[in-house]
Design a protein around this motif. Structure first.
Motif, PDB file in Angstrom:
ATOM      1  N   UNK A 102     -52.843 -29.365-108.375  1.00  0.00           N
ATOM      2  CA  UNK A 102     -52.140 -30.566-107.926  1.00  0.00           C
ATOM      3  C   UNK A 102     -52.595 -30.990-106.533  1.00  0.00           C
ATOM      4  N   UNK A 103     -52.856 -30.033-105.655  1.00  0.00           N
ATOM      5  CA  UNK A 103     -53.232 -30.336-104.266  1.00  0.00           C
ATOM      6  C   UNK A 103     -54.715 -30.110-104.004  1.00  0.00           C
ATOM      7  N   UNK A 104     -55.511 -30.107-105.061  1.00  0.00           N
ATOM      8  CA  UNK A 104     -56.943 -29.839-104.949  1.00  0.00           C
ATOM      9  C   UNK A 104     -57.651 -30.813-104.010  1.00  0.00           C
ATOM     10  N   UNK A 105     -57.352 -32.075-104.116  1.00  0.00           N
ATOM     11  CA  UNK A 105     -58.000 -33.072-103.258  1.00  0.00           C
ATOM     12  C   UNK A 105     -57.728 -32.775-101.786  1.00  0.00           C
ATOM     13  N   UNK A 106     -56.497 -32.427-101.452  1.00  0.00           N
ATOM     14  CA  UNK A 106     -56.137 -32.108-100.066  1.00  0.00           C
ATOM     15  C   UNK A 106     -56.859 -30.839 -99.613  1.00  0.00           C
ATOM     16  N   UNK A 107     -56.841 -29.802-100.440  1.00  0.00           N
ATOM     17  CA  UNK A 107     -57.487 -28.535-100.083  1.00  0.00           C
ATOM     18  C   UNK A 107     -58.995 -28.687 -99.910  1.00  0.00           C
ATOM     19  N   UNK A 108     -59.621 -29.521-100.722  1.00  0.00           N
ATOM     20  CA  UNK A 108     -61.073 -29.717-100.649  1.00  0.00           C
ATOM     21  C   UNK A 108     -61.506 -30.374 -99.339  1.00  0.00           C
ATOM     22  N   UNK A 109     -60.596 -30.929 -98.592  1.00  0.00           N
ATOM     23  CA  UNK A 109     -60.926 -31.554 -97.305  1.00  0.00           C
ATOM     24  C   UNK A 109     -61.164 -30.521 -96.207  1.00  0.00           C
ATOM     25  N   UNK A 110     -60.889 -29.254 -96.498  1.00  0.00           N
ATOM     26  CA  UNK A 110     -61.115 -28.173 -95.542  1.00  0.00           C
ATOM     27  C   UNK A 110     -62.436 -27.488 -95.865  1.00  0.00           C
ATOM     28  N   UNK A 111     -63.113 -26.983 -94.835  1.00  0.00           N
ATOM     29  CA  UNK A 111     -64.365 -26.261 -95.034  1.00  0.00           C
ATOM     30  C   UNK A 111     -64.129 -24.947 -95.777  1.00  0.00           C
ATOM     31  N   UNK A 112     -63.019 -24.274 -95.442  1.00  0.00           N
ATOM     32  CA  UNK A 112     -62.672 -23.003 -96.078  1.00  0.00           C
ATOM     33  C   UNK A 112     -61.217 -23.024 -96.533  1.00  0.00           C
ATOM     34  N   UNK A 113     -60.980 -22.429 -97.697  1.00  0.00           N
ATOM     35  CA  UNK A 113     -59.621 -22.222 -98.191  1.00  0.00           C
ATOM     36  C   UNK A 113     -59.445 -20.712 -98.337  1.00  0.00           C
ATOM     37  N   UNK A 114     -58.598 -20.148 -97.497  1.00  0.00           N
ATOM     38  CA  UNK A 114     -58.370 -18.705 -97.506  1.00  0.00           C
ATOM     39  C   UNK A 114     -57.154 -18.415 -98.379  1.00  0.00           C
ATOM     40  N   UNK A 115     -57.352 -17.634 -99.426  1.00  0.00           N
ATOM     41  CA  UNK A 115     -56.256 -17.226-100.300  1.00  0.00           C
ATOM     42  C   UNK A 115     -55.709 -15.902 -99.782  1.00  0.00           C
ATOM     43  N   UNK A 116     -54.474 -15.931 -99.299  1.00  0.00           N
ATOM     44  CA  UNK A 116     -53.827 -14.743 -98.732  1.00  0.00           C
ATOM     45  C   UNK A 116     -52.657 -14.345 -99.634  1.00  0.00           C
ATOM     46  N   UNK A 117     -53.008 -13.899-100.835  1.00  0.00           N
ATOM     47  CA  UNK A 117     -51.994 -13.470-101.791  1.00  0.00           C
ATOM     48  C   UNK A 117     -51.806 -11.960-101.650  1.00  0.00           C
ATOM     49  N   UNK A 118     -50.697 -11.458-102.187  1.00  0.00           N
ATOM     50  CA  UNK A 118     -50.440 -10.022-102.136  1.00  0.00           C
ATOM     51  C   UNK A 118     -51.528  -9.269-102.892  1.00  0.00           C
ATOM     52  N   UNK A 119     -51.820  -8.071-102.433  1.00  0.00           N
ATOM     53  CA  UNK A 119     -52.830  -7.244-103.095  1.00  0.00           C
ATOM     54  C   UNK A 119     -52.160  -6.387-104.174  1.00  0.00           C
ATOM     55  N   UNK A 120     -51.519  -7.083-105.108  1.00  0.00           N
ATOM     56  CA  UNK A 120     -50.940  -6.422-106.273  1.00  0.00           C
ATOM     57  C   UNK A 120     -51.521  -7.100-107.508  1.00  0.00           C
ATOM     58  N   UNK A 121     -51.166  -6.623-108.685  1.00  0.00           N
ATOM     59  CA  UNK A 121     -51.763  -7.173-109.895  1.00  0.00           C
ATOM     60  C   UNK A 121     -51.521  -8.681-110.041  1.00  0.00           C
ATOM     61  N   UNK A 122     -50.270  -9.180-109.863  1.00  0.00           N
ATOM     62  CA  UNK A 122     -50.075 -10.633-109.973  1.00  0.00           C
ATOM     63  C   UNK A 122     -50.882 -11.423-108.929  1.00  0.00           C
ATOM     64  N   UNK A 123     -50.989 -10.899-107.717  1.00  0.00           N
ATOM     65  CA  UNK A 123     -51.764 -11.571-106.679  1.00  0.00           C
ATOM     66  C   UNK A 123     -53.240 -11.640-107.013  1.00  0.00           C
ATOM     67  N   UNK A 124     -53.789 -10.532-107.483  1.00  0.00           N
ATOM     68  CA  UNK A 124     -55.208 -10.497-107.853  1.00  0.00           C
ATOM     69  C   UNK A 124     -55.486 -11.406-109.055  1.00  0.00           C
ATOM     70  N   UNK A 125     -54.583 -11.409-110.023  1.00  0.00           N
ATOM     71  CA  UNK A 125     -54.753 -12.289-111.194  1.00  0.00           C
ATOM     72  C   UNK A 125     -54.712 -13.758-110.784  1.00  0.00           C
ATOM     73  N   UNK A 126     -53.810 -14.094-109.867  1.00  0.00           N
ATOM     74  CA  UNK A 126     -53.706 -15.483-109.402  1.00  0.00           C
ATOM     75  C   UNK A 126     -54.983 -15.913-108.690  1.00  0.00           C
ATOM     76  N   UNK A 127     -55.561 -15.032-107.888  1.00  0.00           N
ATOM     77  CA  UNK A 127     -56.818 -15.360-107.207  1.00  0.00           C
ATOM     78  C   UNK A 127     -57.901 -15.672-108.227  1.00  0.00           C
ATOM     79  N   UNK A 128     -57.988 -14.866-109.273  1.00  0.00           N
ATOM     80  CA  UNK A 128     -58.986 -15.112-110.320  1.00  0.00           C
ATOM     81  C   UNK A 128     -58.768 -16.466-110.994  1.00  0.00           C
ATOM     82  N   UNK A 129     -57.511 -16.862-111.156  1.00  0.00           N
ATOM     83  CA  UNK A 129     -57.187 -18.120-111.840  1.00  0.00           C
ATOM     84  C   UNK A 129     -57.463 -19.355-110.979  1.00  0.00           C
TER      85      UNK A 129
END
Length: 156
Positions: A116-143
């Motif tokens: 939904x917010x892809x256009x806004x996020x793409x305006x940044x040089x880097x998008x840092x994903x700071x999700x929890x280092x648990x199974x749901x967090x790792x799965x979300x990063x992959x998605x």
């Protein structure tokens, strides 16, 4: 409703004020309230209860990322966290000067919220994903990592 420090999480009042994160009571129950916007207009509030359960007031459908309204469109880097408290914590580490936002419903909403917010996020040089280092967090990063331009995503 009052913006005050969250002592247990070591989040200062100034950080809560920046994000509009307030505390109040619903009946006798103390709650924390996160404001959510769409096109600069407050449309919903995410209520956090002491037992870490959540509820919405207003119309949460289509809300922007938590805190998105605070930052300009684009720049060097934006950090995306799982939750509101995570976002305020990281923003506070960077003296409230770096763009930090969070997903509206945790990692279960990651793909939909990022799309939904892809256009806004793409305006940044880097998008840092700071999700929890648990199974749901790792799965979300992959998605979500492949939704953004190649080389743009960094994982914290």
């Amino acid at each position: 409703m009052t913006a005050r420090s969250l002592k247990k999480r070591q989040i200062y009042q100034k950080s809560c004020e920046k994000f509009g994160y307030t505390t109040a009571k619903i009946g006798d129950t103390p709650v924390q309230i996160a404001p959510y916007f769409k096109n600069g207009k407050l449309i919903a509030q995410h209520i956090r209860y002491p037992d870490k359960s959540f509820a919405w007031i207003g119309k949460p459908r289509g809300v922007e990322l938590f805190g998105q309204h605070l930052w300009r469109d684009g720049g060097k880097r934006v950090v995306v966290t799982e939750g509101e408290i995570d976002a305020m914590t990281i923003a506070q580490v960077f003296n409230l000067k770096w763009p930090v936002v969070s997903l509206p419903n945790g990692v279960t909403s990651a793909r939909k919220a990022i799309q939904q917010e892809l256009e806004w996020l793409e305006r940044f040089d880097e998008v840092v994903l700071a999700f929890d280092d648990d199974e749901p967090g790792r799965e979300a990063i992959e998605k979500v990592a492949n939704l953004l331009s190649p080389g743009k995503v960094k994982i914290m």
